[in-house]
Design a protein around this motif. Structure first.
Motif, PDB file in Angstrom:
ATOM      1  N   VAL A  74      33.647  44.478  44.533  1.00  0.00           N
ATOM      2  CA  VAL A  74      35.119  43.681  43.883  1.00  0.00           C
ATOM      3  C   VAL A  74      34.784  42.308  43.958  1.00  0.00           C
ATOM      4  CG1 VAL A  74      37.456  43.027  44.607  1.00  0.00           C
ATOM      5  CG2 VAL A  74      36.802  45.451  45.008  1.00  0.00           C
ATOM      6  N   ALA A  75      35.066  41.458  42.929  1.00  0.00           N
ATOM      7  CA  ALA A  75      34.929  40.234  42.541  1.00  0.00           C
ATOM      8  C   ALA A  75      36.056  39.452  43.167  1.00  0.00           C
ATOM      9  CB  ALA A  75      34.300  39.698  41.250  1.00  0.00           C
ATOM     10  N   MET A  76      36.106  38.443  43.762  1.00  0.00           N
ATOM     11  CA  MET A  76      37.201  37.695  44.308  1.00  0.00           C
ATOM     12  C   MET A  76      37.262  36.299  43.639  1.00  0.00           C
ATOM     13  SD  MET A  76      39.196  40.109  45.661  1.00  0.00           S
ATOM     14  CE  MET A  76      40.353  38.758  46.260  1.00  0.00           C
ATOM     15  N   PRO A  77      37.916  36.016  42.468  1.00  0.00           N
ATOM     16  CA  PRO A  77      37.770  34.963  41.882  1.00  0.00           C
ATOM     17  C   PRO A  77      38.547  33.682  42.749  1.00  0.00           C
ATOM     18  CG  PRO A  77      39.231  36.102  40.710  1.00  0.00           C
ATOM     19  CD  PRO A  77      38.762  36.739  41.578  1.00  0.00           C
ATOM     20  N   ALA A  78      38.016  32.699  42.672  1.00  0.00           N
ATOM     21  CA  ALA A  78      38.549  31.311  43.513  1.00  0.00           C
ATOM     22  C   ALA A  78      40.118  31.014  42.562  1.00  0.00           C
ATOM     23  CB  ALA A  78      37.689  30.385  43.615  1.00  0.00           C
ATOM     24  N   THR A  79      40.680  30.167  43.180  1.00  0.00           N
ATOM     25  CA  THR A  79      41.973  29.726  42.346  1.00  0.00           C
ATOM     26  C   THR A  79      41.167  29.019  40.998  1.00  0.00           C
ATOM     27  OG1 THR A  79      42.901  28.980  44.508  1.00  0.00           O
ATOM     28  CG2 THR A  79      43.687  28.152  42.243  1.00  0.00           C
ATOM     29  N   ASP A  80      42.238  29.495  39.843  1.00  0.00           N
ATOM     30  CA  ASP A  80      41.896  28.845  38.543  1.00  0.00           C
ATOM     31  C   ASP A  80      41.500  27.493  38.721  1.00  0.00           C
ATOM     32  OD1 ASP A  80      41.689  31.612  37.566  1.00  0.00           O
ATOM     33  OD2 ASP A  80      43.879  31.220  36.654  1.00  0.00           O
ATOM     34  N   PRO A  81      40.659  26.791  37.834  1.00  0.00           N
ATOM     35  CA  PRO A  81      40.506  25.414  37.884  1.00  0.00           C
ATOM     36  C   PRO A  81      41.679  24.699  37.271  1.00  0.00           C
ATOM     37  CG  PRO A  81      38.978  26.408  36.374  1.00  0.00           C
ATOM     38  CD  PRO A  81      39.608  27.466  37.067  1.00  0.00           C
TER      39      PRO A  81
END
Length: 729
Positions: free
Chosen positions: A347-354
């Motif tokens: 699973v990829a966990m993206p950081a908060t959108d820029p």
């Protein structure tokens, strides 16, 4: 209890005449029956040959295949697998593969692919325990090589697109469930009605491939799930608070003495505990831990029972057996009849959108993933172009909001990330440059832009927003004011502010009036301010002045050149001309009676002094005139009346003061006759128009001082007036 193939064999042979080609003839295999009774283990009863012998080592299972898995696909549970075994033993009857941790019932599945390539093996899938059984088509042993080939063709599938986590697969030639995280084996022994103490003893007397058994102890969620949810039945485990009420310990196996719960249902959990809701409830002698029957409370959880549990057949709290754990006892050698692999759903966990940018810019995205997984960046949720790999991706310059997608190798697990671009709005356009209002008040002003919202400010540089929206309703303002509109789109501001002016005009100052209108006359009504526009409501005229001849309510709208209007109201009250009906005289008091009394009438008896009252006192004797007039001089009325004054005494001493007695006003009545009598009723004098006074004599002889009486007859229409007076000497 089914027979389990024992991995320990003894061969009887002659050292001097050993011949490998006929070894099978000299080999005797011993199977161990794990009866889980109080009888000694078969291992201890294997007889050795008198001359020489050796023990056949148990087989050793070795598996490889820690892999990443994408949901809704299939994957082989091993990338390589082998069974190392003693040359004297080539096979066994059964092999088990179990999803020993992370199992999702109803979604996870194991199955053998290419079954035609494995004609000697049949499979059976147990969805409750998450276990696949591989066995032969006959009762004969299946060669290990056939099992190895079959295991390599066993695949795992999960039917949910949202599956996550890790699955551990245990591969064992024994029937017991194997848990890789502990390295222990677990077996449910059916025994309806067995007591806890008997189950404890039976478990302790059993062995499994040389490992000492004991009532299971549970120290992790993995163990709880395997024992409670994936076991083939429920029963006793090795926990008790018989020593100290409310203090639960493991009292079996290597964990003996370990406290896992301290207190009743709301107690603390020093170590892992999985009590059912409301347990332990400490009712009676419920001092022993038991896996809760399915359908009672939370699946796989524990409750506390007495040593016997319920004695009622079929009751949910009647013991159904016990769970034996093998492994971990002091001095035991490692048993390798099981191997394990695992798959991890990456699973990829993206950081908060820029943060968004205004109009254009590039963005840097960051993400983390399951350890060892490769992060991939795409331009579509499904398929699409691979843009980059790695934990960071920086876009090319963008001019519009764009969504990208990131995964850790599984397309089904892609997650969106967004590069948000907001356009700067155009300069606001006001509905009006200038708003006007007549007098103090609140106005609604408007401005709009192509996108975003409008922020309103009190000055061109002020940073405090006083209102938001295309419309702004101002507070009450009484002087000229300017507000400023600024367009903003999610923080992207057009800093050019548009002024919106408010001009406060003063309405005409009018004063309401009440005017009298004399009966039968006309009156001129005046709006009171020149240089304006006028509209009379009653007369429908547009001049400053109008003439009316009847009473009523008249209004005029007065409008200034700035188009501010005020309404003046003039009440015209029509006043009647007074009329006097009569004047009543009582001594020196006179009362005027008008034909119809009105508040706007006033009265007088001398033509000089007027009053609202119609009653007058101390009116002089003689002929008088009564006056009634309208206060605004619309008209007046007059009426004469006579006041007769009878002096109360007289002093006929020739000093020129009160020397005679006469009735003032009598001269106005030509027919009047006054008759004077003494105290005895004797007529002493008579007054008429020919003789208007009396000097106090009779036949020229002065009469004595005394009281005298009179009677005045004015005419036949009026009553006789009687009274008395005093003659003083």
């Amino acid at each position: 209890m089914k027979n389990i193939k024992l991995a320990t064999f003894f061969f009887l042979f002659s050292v001097l005449s050993f011949n490998f080609s006929n070894a099978n003839e000299n080999m005797k295999t011993f199977n161990k029956k794990n009866t889980h009774s109080s009888k000694p283990s078969v291992n201890s009863n294997i007889k050795k040959q008198k001359k020489s012998s050796f023990v056949i080592d148990p087989p050793k299972l070795i598996a490889q295949g820690d892999q990443f898995y994408c949901p809704q696909t299939s994957i082989n549970i091993v990338t390589d697998f082998r069974i190392d075994h003693d040359i004297a033993e080539n096979g066994t009857q059964v092999l088990y593969i179990q999803i020993s941790s992370g199992y999702s019932s109803g979604l996870d599945r194991l199955e053998l692919t290419n079954p035609t390539l494995h004609p000697n093996i049949i499979t059976s899938w147990d969805a409750t325990s998450g276990k696949l059984r591989l066995s032969g088509t006959t009762s004969a042993d299946i060669p290990y090589a056939d099992f190895v080939s079959a295991v390599k063709d066993v695949v795992f599938t999960n039917s949910s697109a949202t599956a996550s986590g890790t699955r551990t697969f245990s591969i064992t030639i024994g029937q017991a469930n194997y848990l890789p995280s502990t390295g222990h084996y677990y077996l449910f022994i059916p025994n309806v009605g067995v007591t806890w103490t008997n189950a404890r003893d039976l478990a302790a007397s059993s062995t499994y491939y040389g490992l000492q058994g004991y009532l299971a102890t549970i120290l992790s969620a993995d163990e709880a799930k395997l024992i409670g949810e994936q076991a083939s039945g429920t029963g006793w485990i090795g926990g008790s608070d018989a020593e100290t009420e409310g203090v639960w310990k493991w009292v079996t196996g290597p964990e003996t003495g370990t406290i896992f719960w301290n207190g009743n249902a709301n107690g603390s959990t020093p170590n892992y505990a999985f009590w059912n809701t409301g347990e332990p409830n400490q009712q009676g002698d419920e001092d022993y831990a038991h896996i809760t029957q399915p359908g009672i409370g939370t699946r796989g959880s524990w409750n506390d029972l007495s040593n016997t549990g319920s004695l009622t057949s079929g009751d949910p709290y009647q013991p159904k057996g016990y769970i034996v754990e093998y492994g971990g006892m002091p001095g035991e050698t490692l048993l390798e009849i099981a191997a394990s692999t695992k798959i991890t759903i990456p699973v990829a966990m993206p950081a908060t959108d820029p943060a968004p940018v205004c109009d254009s810019g590039s963005f840097t995205f960051n993400a983390t993933a399951t350890a060892g997984a490769t992060i991939r960046w795409f331009d579509a949720l499904v398929g699409g172009n691979l843009l980059a790999t790695g934990p960071t991706y920086t876009t090319l310059p963008l001019t519009a909001t764009t969504t990208y997608y990131v995964d850790a190798g599984c397309e089904s697990n892609r997650k969106p990330v967004k590069a948000t671009i907001y356009a700067t709005p155009t300069t606001p356009i006001a509905e009006k440059d200038t708003y006007t209002n007549c007098g103090a008040g609140s106005l609604t002003i408007k401005a709009s832009s192509n996108i975003g919202i409008i922020n309103w400010y009190a000055s061109a540089t002020d940073q405090t927003i006083i209102s938001q929206g295309t419309t702004f309703t101002t507070p009450i303002i009484s002087s000229n004011t300017t507000y400023y509109a600024e367009a903003s789109n999610n923080g992207c501001k057009n800093t050019t502010r548009t002024p919106v002016n408010i001009v406060i005009n003063t309405p005409p100052a009018v004063t309401d009036e009440t005017l009298p209108l004399c009966q039968f006359k006309s009156i001129t009504l005046d709006a009171g301010i020149s240089g304006m526009s006028y509209l009379w409501s009653n007369a429908n005229e547009a001049t400053q002045q109008i003439t009316v001849s009847k009473g009523g309510k008249y209004t005029v709208v007065v409008t200034s050149p700035e188009n501010c209007s005020s309404t003046k109201t003039i009440m015209v009250e029509e006043h009647m001309i007074p009329q006097i009906a009569r004047v009543d005289v009582e001594g020196t008091r006179a009362i005027i009676y008008p034909v119809k009394a009105e508040d706007y009438f006033e009265y007088s008896v001398d033509g000089v002094h007027y009053q609202d009252s119609t009653v007058f006192y101390d009116v002089p004797g003689g002929l008088q005139t009564a006056y009634a007039r309208e206060k605004n001089h619309c008209g007046e009325a007059e009426k004469q009346f006579v006041v007769l004054v009878f002096p109360p005494f007289f002093t006929p001493n020739n000093d020129t003061y009160n020397d005679i007695w006469e009735v003032t006003g009598m001269e106005n009545y030509p027919q009047a006759v006054v008759t004077i009598f003494d105290r005895y009723g004797k007529l002493v004098a008579q007054l008429t128009r020919f003789k208007m006074s009396w000097d106090g004599t009779l036949n020229q002889v002065p009469l004595p001082a005394s009281d005298y009486w009179y009677a005045l007859k004015v005419d036949d229409s009026m009553p006789v007036l009687r009274g008395h007076f005093t003659l003083k000497r």
